[in-house]
Motif scaffolding. Structure first.
Motif, PDB file in Angstrom:
ATOM      1  N   VAL A 150     -30.985 -51.962  66.046  1.00 59.05           N
ATOM      2  CA  VAL A 150     -29.563 -52.171  65.771  1.00 59.05           C
ATOM      3  C   VAL A 150     -29.301 -53.589  65.289  1.00 59.05           C
ATOM      4  O   VAL A 150     -28.507 -53.807  64.357  1.00 59.05           O
ATOM      5  N   ARG A 151     -29.969 -54.561  65.874  1.00 60.62           N
ATOM      6  CA  ARG A 151     -29.752 -55.945  65.445  1.00 60.62           C
ATOM      7  C   ARG A 151     -30.222 -56.150  64.004  1.00 60.62           C
ATOM      8  O   ARG A 151     -29.620 -56.915  63.241  1.00 60.62           O
ATOM      9  N   GLU A 152     -31.310 -55.497  63.625  1.00 62.10           N
ATOM     10  CA  GLU A 152     -31.778 -55.569  62.245  1.00 62.10           C
ATOM     11  C   GLU A 152     -30.742 -54.963  61.302  1.00 62.10           C
ATOM     12  O   GLU A 152     -30.481 -55.509  60.218  1.00 62.10           O
ATOM     13  N   ALA A 153     -30.159 -53.840  61.703  1.00 58.56           N
ATOM     14  CA  ALA A 153     -29.138 -53.204  60.877  1.00 58.56           C
ATOM     15  C   ALA A 153     -27.950 -54.128  60.655  1.00 58.56           C
ATOM     16  O   ALA A 153     -27.417 -54.223  59.541  1.00 58.56           O
ATOM     17  N   ILE A 154     -27.530 -54.831  61.700  1.00 54.66           N
ATOM     18  CA  ILE A 154     -26.401 -55.757  61.576  1.00 54.66           C
ATOM     19  C   ILE A 154     -26.792 -56.970  60.756  1.00 54.66           C
ATOM     20  O   ILE A 154     -25.991 -57.485  59.956  1.00 54.66           O
ATOM     21  N   ARG A 155     -28.007 -57.437  60.914  1.00 55.48           N
ATOM     22  CA  ARG A 155     -28.465 -58.611  60.161  1.00 55.48           C
ATOM     23  C   ARG A 155     -28.478 -58.352  58.659  1.00 55.48           C
ATOM     24  O   ARG A 155     -28.189 -59.258  57.852  1.00 55.48           O
ATOM     25  N   LEU A 156     -28.767 -57.123  58.252  1.00 59.26           N
ATOM     26  CA  LEU A 156     -28.961 -56.837  56.837  1.00 59.26           C
ATOM     27  C   LEU A 156     -27.815 -56.071  56.192  1.00 59.26           C
ATOM     28  O   LEU A 156     -27.501 -56.296  55.025  1.00 59.26           O
ATOM     29  N   GLY A 157     -27.221 -55.154  56.895  1.00 56.61           N
ATOM     30  CA  GLY A 157     -26.295 -54.213  56.270  1.00 56.61           C
ATOM     31  C   GLY A 157     -24.875 -54.723  56.134  1.00 56.61           C
ATOM     32  O   GLY A 157     -24.368 -55.434  57.002  1.00 56.61           O
ATOM     33  N   GLN A 158     -24.227 -54.334  55.054  1.00 54.31           N
ATOM     34  CA  GLN A 158     -22.779 -54.488  54.956  1.00 54.31           C
ATOM     35  C   GLN A 158     -22.080 -53.394  55.754  1.00 54.31           C
ATOM     36  O   GLN A 158     -20.930 -53.554  56.167  1.00 54.31           O
ATOM     37  N   ARG A 159     -22.794 -52.301  55.926  1.00 51.70           N
ATOM     38  CA  ARG A 159     -22.252 -51.160  56.664  1.00 51.70           C
ATOM     39  C   ARG A 159     -23.377 -50.531  57.465  1.00 51.70           C
ATOM     40  O   ARG A 159     -24.494 -50.378  56.959  1.00 51.70           O
ATOM     41  N   VAL A 160     -23.098 -50.208  58.710  1.00 51.13           N
ATOM     42  CA  VAL A 160     -24.064 -49.536  59.584  1.00 51.13           C
ATOM     43  C   VAL A 160     -23.540 -48.135  59.867  1.00 51.13           C
ATOM     44  O   VAL A 160     -22.397 -47.972  60.308  1.00 51.13           O
ATOM     45  N   ILE A 161     -24.375 -47.132  59.606  1.00 53.47           N
ATOM     46  CA  ILE A 161     -24.007 -45.740  59.824  1.00 53.47           C
ATOM     47  C   ILE A 161     -24.926 -45.149  60.881  1.00 53.47           C
ATOM     48  O   ILE A 161     -26.150 -45.217  60.756  1.00 53.47           O
ATOM     49  N   LEU A 162     -24.320 -44.591  61.913  1.00 55.86           N
ATOM     50  CA  LEU A 162     -25.065 -43.973  63.000  1.00 55.86           C
ATOM     51  C   LEU A 162     -25.082 -42.459  62.796  1.00 55.86           C
ATOM     52  O   LEU A 162     -24.038 -41.808  62.793  1.00 55.86           O
ATOM     53  N   LEU A 163     -26.294 -41.907  62.600  1.00 57.35           N
ATOM     54  CA  LEU A 163     -26.450 -40.467  62.480  1.00 57.35           C
ATOM     55  C   LEU A 163     -26.596 -39.848  63.865  1.00 57.35           C
ATOM     56  O   LEU A 163     -27.387 -40.321  64.690  1.00 57.35           O
ATOM     57  N   ALA A 164     -25.827 -38.795  64.095  1.00 56.49           N
ATOM     58  CA  ALA A 164     -25.908 -38.097  65.371  1.00 56.49           C
ATOM     59  C   ALA A 164     -27.196 -37.290  65.443  1.00 56.49           C
ATOM     60  O   ALA A 164     -27.735 -36.856  64.426  1.00 56.49           O
ATOM     61  N   SER A 165     -27.682 -37.092  66.648  1.00 54.30           N
ATOM     62  CA  SER A 165     -28.890 -36.285  66.832  1.00 54.30           C
ATOM     63  C   SER A 165     -28.591 -34.802  66.745  1.00 54.30           C
ATOM     64  O   SER A 165     -29.503 -33.984  66.625  1.00 54.30           O
ATOM     65  N   ASP A 166     -27.325 -34.437  66.791  1.00 54.78           N
ATOM     66  CA  ASP A 166     -26.917 -33.041  66.736  1.00 54.78           C
ATOM     67  C   ASP A 166     -26.549 -32.678  65.307  1.00 54.78           C
ATOM     68  O   ASP A 166     -25.446 -32.935  64.841  1.00 54.78           O
ATOM     69  N   GLN A 167     -27.531 -32.128  64.578  1.00 60.78           N
ATOM     70  CA  GLN A 167     -27.340 -31.595  63.228  1.00 60.78           C
ATOM     71  C   GLN A 167     -26.912 -32.659  62.219  1.00 60.78           C
ATOM     72  O   GLN A 167     -26.267 -32.366  61.224  1.00 60.78           O
ATOM     73  N   GLY A 168     -27.301 -33.906  62.472  1.00 61.24           N
ATOM     74  CA  GLY A 168     -27.198 -34.931  61.457  1.00 61.24           C
ATOM     75  C   GLY A 168     -25.808 -35.290  60.983  1.00 61.24           C
ATOM     76  O   GLY A 168     -25.640 -35.731  59.853  1.00 61.24           O
ATOM     77  N   SER A 169     -24.807 -35.123  61.808  1.00 59.94           N
ATOM     78  CA  SER A 169     -23.480 -35.583  61.433  1.00 59.94           C
ATOM     79  C   SER A 169     -23.404 -37.102  61.617  1.00 59.94           C
ATOM     80  O   SER A 169     -24.321 -37.732  62.151  1.00 59.94           O
ATOM     81  N   ILE A 170     -22.323 -37.708  61.168  1.00 59.33           N
ATOM     82  CA  ILE A 170     -22.140 -39.143  61.334  1.00 59.33           C
ATOM     83  C   ILE A 170     -21.383 -39.387  62.638  1.00 59.33           C
ATOM     84  O   ILE A 170     -20.239 -38.961  62.791  1.00 59.33           O
ATOM     85  N   ALA A 171     -22.042 -40.071  63.568  1.00 59.57           N
ATOM     86  CA  ALA A 171     -21.455 -40.317  64.886  1.00 59.57           C
ATOM     87  C   ALA A 171     -20.661 -41.614  64.932  1.00 59.57           C
ATOM     88  O   ALA A 171     -19.857 -41.818  65.848  1.00 59.57           O
ATOM     89  N   GLY A 172     -20.878 -42.498  63.982  1.00 63.70           N
ATOM     90  CA  GLY A 172     -20.157 -43.768  63.965  1.00 63.70           C
ATOM     91  C   GLY A 172     -20.448 -44.540  62.701  1.00 63.70           C
ATOM     92  O   GLY A 172     -21.475 -44.326  62.040  1.00 63.70           O
ATOM     93  N   GLU A 173     -19.544 -45.424  62.345  1.00 64.74           N
ATOM     94  CA  GLU A 173     -19.686 -46.226  61.127  1.00 64.74           C
ATOM     95  C   GLU A 173     -18.979 -47.558  61.339  1.00 64.74           C
ATOM     96  O   GLU A 173     -17.858 -47.595  61.833  1.00 64.74           O
ATOM     97  N   TRP A 174     -19.658 -48.643  60.968  1.00 65.90           N
ATOM     98  CA  TRP A 174     -19.117 -49.979  61.183  1.00 65.90           C
ATOM     99  C   TRP A 174     -19.317 -50.846  59.940  1.00 65.90           C
ATOM    100  O   TRP A 174     -20.411 -50.870  59.363  1.00 65.90           O
ATOM    101  N   ARG A 175     -18.268 -51.556  59.538  1.00 65.50           N
ATOM    102  CA  ARG A 175     -18.372 -52.598  58.530  1.00 65.50           C
ATOM    103  C   ARG A 175     -18.859 -53.874  59.202  1.00 65.50           C
ATOM    104  O   ARG A 175     -18.419 -54.218  60.304  1.00 65.50           O
ATOM    105  N   VAL A 176     -19.758 -54.592  58.532  1.00 64.30           N
ATOM    106  CA  VAL A 176     -20.345 -55.799  59.105  1.00 64.30           C
ATOM    107  C   VAL A 176     -19.873 -57.000  58.288  1.00 64.30           C
ATOM    108  O   VAL A 176     -20.090 -57.050  57.074  1.00 64.30           O
ATOM    109  N   SER A 177     -19.252 -57.947  58.958  1.00 64.07           N
ATOM    110  CA  SER A 177     -18.789 -59.162  58.283  1.00 64.07           C
ATOM    111  C   SER A 177     -19.932 -60.154  58.150  1.00 64.07           C
ATOM    112  O   SER A 177     -20.960 -60.053  58.839  1.00 64.07           O
ATOM    113  N   ASP A 178     -19.758 -61.139  57.286  1.00 59.99           N
ATOM    114  CA  ASP A 178     -20.773 -62.183  57.156  1.00 59.99           C
ATOM    115  C   ASP A 178     -20.951 -62.939  58.471  1.00 59.99           C
ATOM    116  O   ASP A 178     -22.058 -63.358  58.818  1.00 59.99           O
ATOM    117  N   THR A 179     -19.864 -63.107  59.217  1.00 56.34           N
ATOM    118  CA  THR A 179     -19.955 -63.786  60.515  1.00 56.34           C
ATOM    119  C   THR A 179     -20.819 -62.982  61.476  1.00 56.34           C
ATOM    120  O   THR A 179     -21.701 -63.531  62.153  1.00 56.34           O
TER     121      THR A 179
END
Length: 238
Positions: free
Chosen positions: A179-208
């Motif tokens: 997760v820390r790697e995802a925040i370090r690199l991504g402008q957006r982090v998308i969490l795929l659910a384990s139940d049939q691959g839906s999107i369980a969460g999505e976050w915009r990442v600021s430069d800060t």
């Protein structure tokens, strides 16, 4: 890249059912999720290495990086890059100069003559990145390319990848369990659910959040909380 109503089954077990995902040109997106959530499968479908059972995927041709560098051991670092340039249709007379430019870009200007076994793990991944860039594709798909590296090398390559992304303007989709790697690199982090691959969460990442340890840690805790709730909730149902 546009994915609409995507479905995929393995032996009649659904991995995706109706997944929708949109990624803008030039965006850096990180996919996280528990084991079996379909992260790698999604990348393989987008890359054309696997097929969907339903839905549509609209994406430009992609270059792919995997956890292992998959370099050809009988070729030098420069030889691996030059071969990719050949397949990309770069004329022979231009390949040497372009190979050196790519080695410079990944900060390996003097390593072109080395064989794969003479390169450290981090150097091999940098050559693999240069080889992917040699394909001149606007979309770069990365499947946990830094997971086997030590933390110091990984942090260094994070900086390198961010610099390359900003310099080239490529669209990058990176799969990671970190997760820390995802925040370090991504402008957006998308969490795929384990139940049939839906999107369980999505976050915009600021430069800060990307560069400040305290802000990044706070966002990481939020994402981990949702991830653990989703994974543990599925386990309880099972």
């Amino acid at each position: 890249m546009e994915i609409a109503n995507l479905s995929k089954n393995f032996a009649s077990i659904p991995v995706f059912e109706g997944l929708d995902l949109s990624i803008s040109s030039g965006e850096f997106v990180c996919l996280v999720g528990g084991s079996g959530s379909g992260k790698s499968t999604l990348l393989n479908i987008v890359a054309g290495l696997d097929h969907a059972d339903g839905g549509t995927v609209l994406a430009p041709p992609a270059a792919v990086m995997f956890q292992e560098s998959a370099l050809l051991p009988w070729l030098s670092a420069a030889g691996n890059i030059s071969l990719a340039l050949k397949f990309a249709g770069v004329p022979r007379q231009d390949r040497q100069q372009r190979t050196q430019e790519l080695l410079n870009l990944v900060r390996l200007p003097d390593a072109g003559y080395r064989l794969v076994h003479q390169l450290s793990g981090g150097m091999q991944q940098r050559v693999a990145l240069a080889r992917a860039l040699a394909q001149n594709r606007s979309l770069l798909l990365m499947d946990e390319p830094f997971s086997a590296l030590d933390s110091i090398t990984r942090d260094f390559l994070h900086d390198e990848l961010e610099d390359i992304w900003r310099a080239t303007g490529r669209t990058i989709v990176l799969v990671t369990h970190n997760v820390r790697e995802a925040i370090r690199l991504g402008q957006r982090v998308i969490l795929l659910a384990s139940d049939q691959g839906s999107i369980a969460g999505e976050w915009r990442v600021s430069d800060t959040q990307r560069h400040d340890a305290v802000a990044g840690a706070a966002l990481a805790e939020t994402i981990r909380t949702v991830l653990h709730r989703e994974v543990h909730g599925l386990a309880a149902v099972s």
